[in-house]
Design an enzyme around this catalytic site. Structure first.
Site, PDB file in Angstrom:
ATOM      1  N   LYS A   1      46.533  26.716  60.770  1.00 58.88           N
ATOM      2  CA  LYS A   1      47.169  26.150  61.957  1.00 58.88           C
ATOM      3  C   LYS A   1      46.912  27.028  63.188  1.00 58.88           C
ATOM      4  CE  LYS A   1      51.570  26.962  62.896  1.00 58.88           C
ATOM      5  NZ  LYS A   1      52.087  27.222  64.253  1.00 58.88           N
ATOM      6  N   ASN A   2      47.182  28.325  63.067  1.00 59.69           N
ATOM      7  CA  ASN A   2      47.072  29.201  64.233  1.00 59.69           C
ATOM      8  C   ASN A   2      45.633  29.351  64.708  1.00 59.69           C
ATOM      9  OD1 ASN A   2      49.830  29.597  64.311  1.00 59.69           O
ATOM     10  ND2 ASN A   2      49.774  31.465  63.087  1.00 59.69           N
TER      11      ASN A   2
ATOM     12  N   CYS B   1      59.093  28.171  68.476  1.00 64.07           N
ATOM     13  CA  CYS B   1      60.173  28.712  67.661  1.00 64.07           C
ATOM     14  C   CYS B   1      60.997  29.735  68.456  1.00 64.07           C
ATOM     15  CB  CYS B   1      59.627  29.387  66.408  1.00 64.07           C
ATOM     16  SG  CYS B   1      59.031  28.243  65.147  1.00 64.07           S
TER      17      CYS B   1
ATOM     18  N   ARG C   1      59.010  36.742  73.530  1.00 63.58           N
ATOM     19  CA  ARG C   1      57.557  36.549  73.528  1.00 63.58           C
ATOM     20  C   ARG C   1      57.021  36.189  74.915  1.00 63.58           C
ATOM     21  NH1 ARG C   1      55.844  32.857  68.580  1.00 63.58           N
ATOM     22  NH2 ARG C   1      57.380  31.419  69.412  1.00 63.58           N
TER      23      ARG C   1
ATOM     24  N   ASP D   1      54.579  36.688  60.050  1.00 63.27           N
ATOM     25  CA  ASP D   1      54.751  35.305  59.584  1.00 63.27           C
ATOM     26  C   ASP D   1      54.999  35.214  58.080  1.00 63.27           C
ATOM     27  OD1 ASP D   1      54.599  34.167  62.047  1.00 63.27           O
ATOM     28  OD2 ASP D   1      52.538  33.465  61.871  1.00 63.27           O
TER      29      ASP D   1
ATOM     30  N   ARG E   1      55.693  21.459  61.236  1.00 64.43           N
ATOM     31  CA  ARG E   1      54.838  22.048  62.258  1.00 64.43           C
ATOM     32  C   ARG E   1      53.773  22.956  61.653  1.00 64.43           C
ATOM     33  NH1 ARG E   1      57.653  25.657  65.355  1.00 64.43           N
ATOM     34  NH2 ARG E   1      55.688  25.906  66.466  1.00 64.43           N
TER      35      ARG E   1
END
Length: 436
Positions: free
Chosen positions: A22-23, A132, A137, A323, A415
């Site tokens: 995904k990232n 999230c 961040r 993560d 997600r």
């Protein structure tokens, strides 16, 4: 709102095919804005965040063709949806320089259109990002990097307004004071079309950065130092289309590896690479689990093992990934002895602790660290997900718990994890989605 119900206490045993990362996909997709040629991406996961990025790119003017093909790693008895996604993205022209709040608020990765729009179009107006709720961040490092390339940036009404000088962006030396994955990605995409040489020091080394740099190189960019913390980019006047396969999802791989461990089962993970999460594998082996590398992945075997607690500290790659912190905590809640988990990346990433406590986990937080004392059994309960990784942490805990667990607010899960129920059910989990 959908929920997931799990009847715990079943040992998992089977094979899971890992999806594309995904990232990595979310970083590579905006690269289509750097060229008027087609960018063809394969091994793209089917996730809500990918849909959000498609919507965002489409409103910038990209035409998107979506197709599926039989998955090369599909085998009898596996559950991966049976197909791999192929996206063709073509931004022949930039229709809009604005990334609106209604789209960006759903997903932090939306800010990655900033660098490409600025480099090719000379102007970008991007809403401050959401995603999230795991810490502030800030994007200040992104903006300072782009200012070093000559951009003029103002913040007004919740939007970042960035403009390149009349002659375009100019190469520069960018030194990040702390490692920033998104900041490195934005700076890299902006620099490939800047005039002259750009050097990015203290660049993030995550595999997703390497994947993006590999794709940009295929598009005609000149990048040296890929995979290191110093990237040297020679700007070019234009990029062209290319085809690129998204790398396997290392966080999904690690999550299902821990699913095998927490249920004291065995899972073969195929279509992935052990080198992408070596820190997780090494730490997992310290608990007493056996990890066996294979040609197209690895097998995790925790059958008949008494797992022991192991301390971890989250760090930038190649360290233990933030993560995987929540998932590791779930595993440690079932291990023998005590373990300490220290979160060094995000300041608000222990929101899953109260929900694990509802299931009987013994966890105490001291600043940025959590002390976990393992217990022989967790108990099923009704719990609520607070973010993406917290949601899958609760799923893992539920797989090991006695009785029934219902996980609420699983839109977070959607997600980042493709067909999670099907993949776990194929390995023997008693899991089902309760539709709203």
């Amino acid at each position: 709102m959908d929920r997931i119900r799990i009847e715990g206490g079943r040992r998992l045993d089977g094979t899971i095919t890992i999806s594309g990362a995904k990232n990595a996909a979310l970083a590579v997709m905006p690269a289509c804005l750097l060229t008027d040629g087609p960018l063809v991406l394969t091994n793209v996961p089917r996730l809500m965040d990918i849909e959000s990025m498609i919507t965002l790119l489409a409103q910038h003017g990209a035409l998107v063709e979506d197709a599926f093909a039989p998955h090369p790693n599909t085998a009898s008895g596996t559950a991966d949806g049976g197909a791999t996604r192929r996206l063709t993205l073509r931004a022949a022209t930039i229709a809009s320089a604005t990334a609106p709040y209604d789209i960006v608020r759903k997903m932090r990765a939306s800010v990655l259109v900033l660098g490409p729009l600025l480099a090719r179009h000379g102007h970008a107006r991007v809403s401050l990002p959401g995603g999230c709720a795991i810490g502030t961040r800030p994007v200040d490092l992104h903006l300072k990097a782009l200012e070093a390339l000559g951009a003029e940036i103002t913040l007004e009404g919740g939007y970042i307004d960035a403009r390149a000088p009349a002659g375009g962006l100019r190469g520069a030396e960018i030194v990040f004071p702390t490692v920033t994955v998104g900041g490195t990605e934005n700076a890299l995409m902006a620099a490939v079309l800047a005039q002259g040489e750009t050097v990015i020091e203290n660049a993030a080394r995550e595999p997703e950065i390497t994947d993006l740099a590999t794709c940009l190189t295929a598009m005609g960019a000149h990048i040296e130092g890929i995979g290191t913390n110093t990237l040297r980019i020679q700007g070019v006047t234009a990029l062209h289309g290319a085809e690129h396969a998204i790398l396997p999802d290392r966080i999904e791989s690690g999550t299902y590896a821990l699913a095998a461990a927490i249920t004291r089962g065995r899972i073969r993970l195929q279509g992935t690479r052990a080198d992408l999460l070596q820190a997780v594998i090494e730490t997992l082996e310290e608990t007493g689990v056996t990890v066996t590398p294979e040609a197209d992945g690895f097998t995790v075997d925790a059958r008949d093992r008494t797992l022991r607690g192991v301390d971890v500290m989250t760090k930038p790659f190649p360290g233990f990934p933030t993560d995987m912190q929540a998932q590791w905590m779930a595993l440690m809640a079932t291990a023998e002895g005590a373990s300490m988990i220290t979160e060094n990346i995000f300041e608000n990433r222990f929101m899953h602790v109260p929900e694990l406590a509802r299931m009987g986990a013994d966890i105490n937080i001291h600043g940025g660290s959590a002390i976990v004392r393992g217990r022989a059994h967790l108990s099923g309960a009704e719990v609520m997900a607070t973010d993406l990784r917290a949601s899958v942490c609760l799923v893992l805990a539920a797989l090991a718990a006695e009785g029934e667990t219902v996980v609420n607010r699983v839109y977070h899960l959607d997600r980042g994890y493709e067909t999670v129920e099907a993949k776990l059910a194929a390995c023997g989990a008693a899991i089902e989605r309760l539709r709203a």
